[in-house]
Design an enzyme around this catalytic site. Structure first.
Site, PDB file in Angstrom:
ATOM      1  N   THR A  75       0.764  -1.180  -0.018  1.00 20.00           N
ATOM      2  CA  THR A  75       0.151  -0.026  -0.103  1.00 20.00           C
ATOM      3  C   THR A  75       0.852   1.298   0.012  1.00 20.00           C
ATOM      4  O   THR A  75       1.453   1.338   0.783  1.00 20.00           O
ATOM      5  CB  THR A  75      -1.014  -0.034   1.269  1.00 20.00           C
ATOM      6  OG1 THR A  75      -1.487  -1.222   1.223  1.00 20.00           O
ATOM      7  CG2 THR A  75      -1.905   1.212   1.069  1.00 20.00           C
ATOM      8  N   HIS A  81       2.709  -5.252  -4.499  1.00 26.28           N
ATOM      9  CA  HIS A  81       1.092  -5.901  -4.788  1.00 26.28           C
ATOM     10  C   HIS A  81       0.379  -5.074  -5.529  1.00 26.28           C
ATOM     11  O   HIS A  81       0.090  -3.989  -5.353  1.00 26.28           O
ATOM     12  CB  HIS A  81       0.694  -5.937  -3.276  1.00 26.28           C
ATOM     13  CG  HIS A  81       1.783  -6.727  -2.444  1.00 26.28           C
ATOM     14  ND1 HIS A  81       1.788  -6.711  -1.003  1.00 26.28           N
ATOM     15  CD2 HIS A  81       2.634  -7.878  -2.711  1.00 26.28           C
ATOM     16  CE1 HIS A  81       2.446  -7.364  -0.297  1.00 26.28           C
ATOM     17  NE2 HIS A  81       2.919  -8.273  -1.349  1.00 26.28           N
ATOM     18  N   MET A 135       0.808  -2.517   4.305  1.00 25.61           N
ATOM     19  CA  MET A 135       0.346  -3.235   5.436  1.00 25.61           C
ATOM     20  C   MET A 135       0.839  -4.757   5.651  1.00 25.61           C
ATOM     21  O   MET A 135       1.126  -5.421   4.605  1.00 25.61           O
ATOM     22  CB  MET A 135      -1.445  -3.166   5.077  1.00 25.61           C
ATOM     23  CG  MET A 135      -2.007  -4.006   6.017  1.00 25.61           C
ATOM     24  SD  MET A 135      -1.892  -3.193   7.726  1.00 25.61           S
ATOM     25  CE  MET A 135      -3.155  -1.941   7.573  1.00 25.61           C
TER      26      MET A 135
END
Length: 342
Positions: free
Chosen positions: A162, A187, A281
């Site tokens: 994130t 990601h 995260m």
């Protein structure tokens, strides 16, 4: 704990009602208002003071990106963008959005509900914890670093989640063509990694592409693991390296996983690597970075003050995996300093 107050900005009545119904099923979420366009959204923000806003990119009267650019300087807000497969999502991230989800290209109600529960809800909860106002994209004159090390088999490995699309850019924009080969996991949903790689390739001095099995890891080049259901591994071949991209189960809830990449770098490159863990995260990559450090690699973690989410770097720091904790703007310089000692 008070539920997260959410504003839903979506022009499709059907999809908007589906979002509201399914988000409100989670006791940690309360949709306080909806809006069909940025003008309604502006009024709802002032009236309801939401914690998180979900925002469609394509909206009537003003697109979501233009809205973000006008909104964020005056009223910083945690925003999760809902986007079809388009590189416009990276403009939204640059404008201040915390994260994004790929809008499913389906009309099946059950699949849409699964998307809301399994993807969007998670992103909203993560976004509710994100720092806003700390990290803004500032494109300054690129720092003229240089590599004096004569070793030819050095490598740089980067992992992020994130907030990572902008954080990675902030680091690699300061790398010159002399930087050792870079392997990276960010990601991201399938399809977006190729667009992200092209965007970086167009904006940075180094060459960037989405990785494929057999790609050689070359100086001045960066390979980004493709989003989807495959992990990226570093493999030593002769005096150099290449990558393998192959299917595998999720690790730490992710595929591709930073953990898998870092563990492979520890094994293949040992003390000839620099590992960098950025905003995100959870703890993906923390143990892998520790393996790299134990193998003799030098390691860097992004500091709390410049992270959108101080999760992955914190877990790595607490494990003892981070050798140097740096502000985002100082990571490129630290990379060169470490490489020049190797």
């Amino acid at each position: 704990m008070q539920p997260i107050k959410v504003l839903v900005v979506e022009d499709s009545l059907v999809f908007r009602e589906l979002l509201v119904q399914n988000l409100n099923k989670d006791p940690a979420i309360r949709v306080v208002a909806t809006a069909r366009d940025p003008f309604e959204a502006r009024d709802a923000i002032l009236a309801y003071k939401p914690d998180v806003m979900t925002l469609d990119v394509e909206l009537p009267r003003m697109n979501g990106i233009e809205f973000l650019r006008k909104l964020m300087p005056q009223y910083p807000l945690r925003v999760v963008v809902i986007s079809s497969l388009s590189d416009k999502v990276f403009d939204a991230m640059s404008a201040g959005a915390v994260d994004f989800v790929a809008k499913p290209a389906v009309s099946n109600r059950r699949q849409l509900e699964d998307f809301i529960r399994n993807e969007l809800l998670v992103k909203i909860k993560i976004a509710s914890t994100a720092r806003i106002g700390n990290f803004k994209r500032v494109v300054m004159a690129q720092q003229q670093q240089s590599l004096s090390s004569r070793k030819s088999n050095l490598i740089v490995a980067i992992g992020a989640s994130t907030g990572g699309t902008e954080a990675i850019f902030s680091v690699v924009k300061d790398y010159g063509t002399d930087i050792p080969g870079i392997v990276c996991v960010q990601h991201m949903p399938p399809g977006f990694t190729a667009m992200y790689a092209k965007r970086l390739n167009d904006q940075c001095r180094i060459q960037v592409k989405e990785a494929e099995t057999g790609d050689r890891v070359l100086p001045g080049h960066m390979l980004i693991a493709p989003g989807g259901d495959r992990h990226m591994h570093l493999v030593k071949v002769g005096e150099g390296y290449q990558v393998e991209v192959k299917a595998g189960p999720k690790v730490n809830g992710h595929c591709p996983s930073v953990e898998v990449l870092f563990e492979s770098v520890a094994k293949a490159a040992g003390a000839d690597a620099v590992g960098i863990i950025l905003t995100g995260m959870g703890g993906d990559g923390a143990k892998g970075l520790l393996s790299m450090r134990r193998a003799g690699a030098r390691t860097i973690g992004q500091d709390e003050s410049t992270c959108v989410v101080y999760g992955m770097p914190k877990v790595a720091y607490d494990l003892g995996a981070v050798e140097y904790q740096e502000k985002l703007s100082d990571i490129a310089g630290r990379t060169y300093a470490l490489l020049n000692k190797m």
